[in-house]
Design a protein around this motif. Structure first.
Motif, short mmCIF file in Angstrom:
data_model
loop_
_atom_site.label_atom_id
_atom_site.label_comp_id
_atom_site.label_asym_id
_atom_site.label_seq_id
_atom_site.Cartn_x
_atom_site.Cartn_y
_atom_site.Cartn_z
N GLY A 172 0.83 -1.20 0.00
CA GLY A 172 0.00 0.00 0.00
C GLY A 172 0.87 1.25 0.00
N ILE A 173 0.49 2.24 0.80
CA ILE A 173 1.22 3.51 0.80
C ILE A 173 2.13 3.64 2.01
CG2 ILE A 173 -0.49 4.74 -0.60
CD1 ILE A 173 -1.55 5.95 2.03
N ILE A 209 -9.81 5.77 -4.83
CA ILE A 209 -8.40 5.62 -4.40
C ILE A 209 -7.81 6.99 -4.07
CG2 ILE A 209 -6.11 4.87 -5.15
CD1 ILE A 209 -7.79 2.44 -4.99
N GLN A 211 -9.35 9.68 -3.10
CA GLN A 211 -9.94 10.21 -1.86
C GLN A 211 -9.31 9.55 -0.63
OE1 GLN A 211 -14.20 9.74 -2.25
NE2 GLN A 211 -14.43 11.74 -3.22
N GLY A 212 -9.25 8.23 -0.65
CA GLY A 212 -8.66 7.53 0.50
C GLY A 212 -7.22 7.97 0.71
N PHE A 213 -6.49 8.13 -0.40
CA PHE A 213 -5.09 8.54 -0.29
C PHE A 213 -4.95 9.90 0.38
CE2 PHE A 213 -1.59 11.07 -1.99
CZ PHE A 213 -0.54 10.36 -1.44
N VAL A 215 -6.88 11.49 2.42
CA VAL A 215 -7.18 11.44 3.86
C VAL A 215 -6.01 10.85 4.64
CG1 VAL A 215 -8.72 10.52 5.63
CG2 VAL A 215 -9.67 11.26 3.44
N LEU A 216 -5.48 9.73 4.15
CA LEU A 216 -4.39 9.06 4.87
C LEU A 216 -3.10 9.89 4.81
CD1 LEU A 216 -5.06 5.39 3.73
CD2 LEU A 216 -5.44 6.36 6.02
N ASN A 219 -3.34 12.66 7.25
CA ASN A 219 -3.10 12.11 8.58
C ASN A 219 -1.60 11.97 8.85
OD1 ASN A 219 -4.07 10.78 11.06
ND2 ASN A 219 -3.17 8.94 10.17
N THR A 241 -11.61 16.24 6.62
CA THR A 241 -10.44 15.61 7.24
C THR A 241 -9.73 16.58 8.17
OG1 THR A 241 -10.24 14.17 5.32
CG2 THR A 241 -8.32 14.33 6.75
N LEU A 245 -9.15 15.64 11.99
CA LEU A 245 -7.79 15.60 12.55
C LEU A 245 -7.60 16.63 13.66
CD1 LEU A 245 -5.63 15.08 9.32
CD2 LEU A 245 -6.22 13.39 11.07
N LEU B 237 -14.83 3.39 -1.17
CA LEU B 237 -13.78 4.01 -0.35
C LEU B 237 -13.19 3.01 0.64
CD1 LEU B 237 -12.34 6.70 0.14
CD2 LEU B 237 -14.10 7.25 1.82
N ALA B 243 -6.75 -1.30 0.33
CA ALA B 243 -5.60 -1.38 -0.57
C ALA B 243 -4.51 -0.39 -0.16
CB ALA B 243 -6.04 -1.13 -2.01
N LEU B 244 -4.91 0.84 0.17
CA LEU B 244 -3.95 1.86 0.57
C LEU B 244 -3.21 1.46 1.85
CD1 LEU B 244 -6.26 4.88 -0.22
CD2 LEU B 244 -4.03 4.53 -1.29
N GLY B 246 -2.39 -1.42 2.64
CA GLY B 246 -1.53 -2.58 2.42
C GLY B 246 -2.19 -3.91 2.72
#
Lengths: 267, 267
Positions: A172-173, A209, A211-213, A215-216, A219, A241, A245, B237, B243-244, B246
């Motif tokens: 993942g990231i 993908i 959007q999720g990225f 946010v993370l 963070n 977000t 946060l 999402l 996936a993000l 991992g």
């Protein structure tokens, strides 16, 4: 969140067409719309033959400045084109970008040394994008040494740890999140940035993908991002977000942005 | 991600109407749609007068079981109603929920002790929802002591640290993220859950807040969630976030879910 608006880019077919046809109104509208959507910088990238790149940059930058005061991000793979383009800007903006590749940094840093220009710096060198987070941190250290040499304060830098596509990743990231967090821990005043949509290359429903990225990554400390500010869902999610946060007490900025129409159902 | 589908709940006006009018088809369709959308449990909550709650639960549970094999989450503020409702289920499901309030846990835990039933447990007691993460961890410890007493394995528990509304929070979701991470660190096999939409009470464009929350909570260890599985953007999402983070090498599950039509543009 600092938003670098990405839509005036000759690699986008409609923009390429506008450049060829000298469609000034198209460019002006794009600049205006992105500015009104809350862009902090309007990125300008010609993506044309090098022989006409500087003049095209001038044409684009002039048009943007006709309709908005939002600072410009001068964007070219060529550092010398960026250095030329800086001269067309009425106020300090952002250079997009330097890295440890070739002599980019030695061309740009002296030019912006005693100015208010900011600069995006990619964590890669002549060998490409380092695989491990340790190697990227070595590139980062070398960039910061250069910044110190030219007396460029960390607060003027937007470090881009280089967002790579998720579909070929095994973890993942994790790497990029790790790098982002380490950079912010070392230099709390530095900006961490990224081109959000790179993450979703070759995947379906890219929006999910991306959007999720975002946010993370927020963070992990990302506080600057290259994206399309006309994507209202993404803008709403960024405001959300910030509140989640703990950066927006009682959600006041979130509510204000909603009231001003930045996201949510269009009025 | 374990999805507890929330739509068969008498507190939703259309469901309340279906209960009053004995509209069996409405309930069956809701069960079927949620099951097809990938629900792991179909929550059934009557939200009716206590005098008719058990019979209403039976009517609802029977209808759900006519159309799907997806396990049921028996949901009532009354532990004894939950204990009765368990009897109507053809296979083990989830009790939603216990807490340290009153004798809830001492009613439910003996009933499910030697079964495969799972159980949601809220981190509150007779004094209400503890403010600090330390206090919530004390409630958690007391619940785990009870679970040990009745020989209920942590893997059968879904701990709900209680999602509170963001609009009155001074530090965003710091407390809940802290509690989630601590619980997962203590018991890696336990499930951490939450009612996603509680976070956005009293805020506009709730979808944005809910989405950001789910991503950040998953990052903190939430692996179970109470939500509307017909919300395709949220489902997409969630797959993207797996996936993000991992948990989905090369995005294979993300791509498969997309191909099966779980999210993205409807085919």
């Amino acid at each position: 969140m600092i938003i670098i608006a990405e839509k005036i880019n000759g690699s986008i077919p409609s923009v390429a067409k506008a450049i060829v046809e000298k469609d000034a109104e198209f460019i002006r509208n794009l600049a205006k719309a992105q500015s009104e959507a809350g862009a902090d910088f309007i990125d300008v990238c010609a993506s044309v033959d090098t022989a006409i790149e500087v003049e095209t940059m001038k044409w684009l930058i002039d048009l943007v400045q006709e309709v908005t005061d939002t600072p410009i991000a001068v964007d070219s793979p060529s550092a010398s084109v960026c250095a030329e383009a800086i001269k067309f800007c009425k106020k300090p903006g952002l250079v997009n970008s330097v890295s440890l590749e070739g002599d980019k940094i030695d061309i740009i840093f002296p030019v912006i040394a005693n100015t208010k220009w900011e600069c995006a710096a990619l964590l890669c060198d002549d060998t490409g994008i380092p695989k491990s987070s340790e190697k990227r941190m070595e590139v980062f250290a070398a960039i910061m040494a250069k910044a110190k040499e030219y007396n460029i304060d960390p607060s003027r830098l937007h470090i881009d740890p280089l967002v790579e596509m998720l579909c070929t990743s095994e973890n993942g990231i994790k790497t990029i999140v790790d790098v982002m967090a380490k950079i912010k821990a070392q230099y709390p005043e530095i900006h961490v940035t990224g081109a959000a949509s790179n993450i979703s290359y070759n995947l379906p429903a890219r929006k999910m993908i991306n959007q999720g990225f975002v946010v993370l990554a927020m963070n992990a400390g990302m506080d600057s991002v290259i994206l399309d500010p006309l994507n209202r869902d993404m803008i709403g999610l960024i405001y959300a977000t910030e509140a989640l946060l703990g950066n927006d007490e009682y959600c006041i900025e979130y509510i204000n942005a909603y009231r001003e129409g930045a996201f949510g159902t269009k009025k």
